[in-house]
Design a protein around this motif. Structure first.
Motif, PDB file in Angstrom:
ATOM      1  N   VAL A   1       0.870  -1.180   0.000  1.00 43.16           N
ATOM      2  CA  VAL A   1       0.000   0.000   0.000  1.00 43.16           C
ATOM      3  C   VAL A   1       0.904   1.227   0.000  1.00 43.16           C
ATOM      4  CG1 VAL A   1      -1.833   1.247   1.233  1.00 43.16           C
ATOM      5  CG2 VAL A   1      -1.759  -1.266   1.301  1.00 43.16           C
ATOM      6  N   ALA A   2       0.582   2.183  -0.849  1.00 40.96           N
ATOM      7  CA  ALA A   2       1.401   3.396  -0.936  1.00 40.96           C
ATOM      8  C   ALA A   2       0.498   4.607  -1.146  1.00 40.96           C
ATOM      9  CB  ALA A   2       2.400   3.286  -2.086  1.00 40.96           C
TER      10      ALA A   2
ATOM     11  N   VAL B   1      -5.262   2.049  -8.232  1.00 39.56           N
ATOM     12  CA  VAL B   1      -5.495   3.354  -7.610  1.00 39.56           C
ATOM     13  C   VAL B   1      -6.907   3.310  -7.036  1.00 39.56           C
ATOM     14  CG1 VAL B   1      -5.654   5.842  -7.964  1.00 39.56           C
ATOM     15  CG2 VAL B   1      -3.928   4.509  -9.208  1.00 39.56           C
ATOM     16  N   VAL B   2      -6.993   3.201  -5.713  1.00 37.26           N
ATOM     17  CA  VAL B   2      -8.290   3.001  -5.075  1.00 37.26           C
ATOM     18  C   VAL B   2      -8.902   4.286  -4.523  1.00 37.26           C
ATOM     19  CG1 VAL B   2      -7.871   0.567  -4.559  1.00 37.26           C
ATOM     20  CG2 VAL B   2      -7.224   2.315  -2.879  1.00 37.26           C
TER      21      VAL B   2
ATOM     22  N   VAL C   1      -2.654   3.729  -3.507  1.00 39.08           N
ATOM     23  CA  VAL C   1      -2.405   2.626  -4.434  1.00 39.08           C
ATOM     24  C   VAL C   1      -2.232   1.343  -3.628  1.00 39.08           C
ATOM     25  CG1 VAL C   1      -0.785   1.741  -6.159  1.00 39.08           C
ATOM     26  CG2 VAL C   1      -1.279   4.190  -6.068  1.00 39.08           C
ATOM     27  N   VAL C   2      -2.859   0.261  -4.087  1.00 35.18           N
ATOM     28  CA  VAL C   2      -2.668  -1.060  -3.476  1.00 35.18           C
ATOM     29  C   VAL C   2      -2.246  -2.034  -4.567  1.00 35.18           C
ATOM     30  CG1 VAL C   2      -4.295  -0.686  -1.584  1.00 35.18           C
ATOM     31  CG2 VAL C   2      -5.117  -1.674  -3.700  1.00 35.18           C
ATOM     32  N   THR C   3      -1.207  -2.825  -4.276  1.00 33.95           N
ATOM     33  CA  THR C   3      -0.705  -3.783  -5.268  1.00 33.95           C
ATOM     34  C   THR C   3      -0.280  -5.081  -4.582  1.00 33.95           C
ATOM     35  OG1 THR C   3       1.590  -3.019  -5.164  1.00 33.95           O
ATOM     36  CG2 THR C   3       0.155  -1.927  -6.776  1.00 33.95           C
TER      37      THR C   3
ATOM     38  N   VAL D   1       2.753   0.886 -11.546  1.00 38.50           N
ATOM     39  CA  VAL D   1       1.721   1.898 -11.340  1.00 38.50           C
ATOM     40  C   VAL D   1       2.352   3.283 -11.214  1.00 38.50           C
ATOM     41  CG1 VAL D   1      -0.095   2.707  -9.776  1.00 38.50           C
ATOM     42  CG2 VAL D   1       0.095   0.264 -10.312  1.00 38.50           C
ATOM     43  N   LEU D   2       3.468   3.377 -10.500  1.00 43.20           N
ATOM     44  CA  LEU D   2       4.142   4.667 -10.345  1.00 43.20           C
ATOM     45  C   LEU D   2       4.633   5.200 -11.681  1.00 43.20           C
ATOM     46  CD1 LEU D   2       6.178   4.060  -7.065  1.00 43.20           C
ATOM     47  CD2 LEU D   2       4.113   5.471  -7.358  1.00 43.20           C
TER      48      LEU D   2
END
Length: 154
Positions: free
Chosen positions: A68-69, A94-95, A110-112, A121-122
């Motif tokens: 998670v970021a 992207v939640v 963001v969750v991955t 994603v970044l």
């Protein structure tokens, strides 16, 4: 439509925020009203946009998304994700995106599944503007119900 919430509306909101699966019968029992009155009040708050939906709270780690970021974004104009959130429709990692004041325009959550996926994603987010990210180590307060306005707290 703007509505004024009274103490009973706030009690209903408190109960629904604690458990959105409560029946109108149980809500009525908790706030000492009839089920039809509770249903009417809940519908009125839904129609006014006070209640915007009902969701399950899901722990991303337990759901298989342990990375998670939070990503701070500086983007402007036609490629700004706050002006054009549809740019991220095909990026389900992207939640959440919040528009901010100050020197950055937005914050994305963001969750991955992995750091490698986070990197992907970044890179994609960087195509919309400057990014700065921070990985979440833990979340001591994952969620809280909304507080009552100060006028309600006495």
């Amino acid at each position: 439509m703007k509505i004024t919430l009274d103490a009973l509306d706030r009690a209903l909101l408190d109960a629904l925020q604690a458990d959105a699966r409560l029946s109108f019968n149980e809500l009525a029992r908790r706030v000492h009203l009839s089920p039809p009155t509770v249903a009417q009040r809940v519908r009125r708050m839904e129609e006014a946009g006070v209640i915007t939906g009902y969701r399950a709270q899901v722990d991303p780690v337990a759901a298989g998304l342990p990375v998670v970021a939070h990503v701070r974004m500086k983007c402007y104009g036609a490629r700004c994700i706050t002006v054009h959130p549809e740019l991220l429709e095909d990026l389900p990692e992207v939640v959440e995106v919040s528009r901010l004041t100050g020197d950055i325009c937005s914050m994305a959550k963001v969750v991955t599944e992995s750091v490698m996926e986070l990197e992907r994603v970044l890179e994609r987010l960087a195509s919309y503007g400057g990014t700065s990210s921070a990985m979440v180590l833990s979340t001591p307060i994952a969620w809280r119900p909304l507080p009552h306005p100060s006028a309600d707290r006495g």
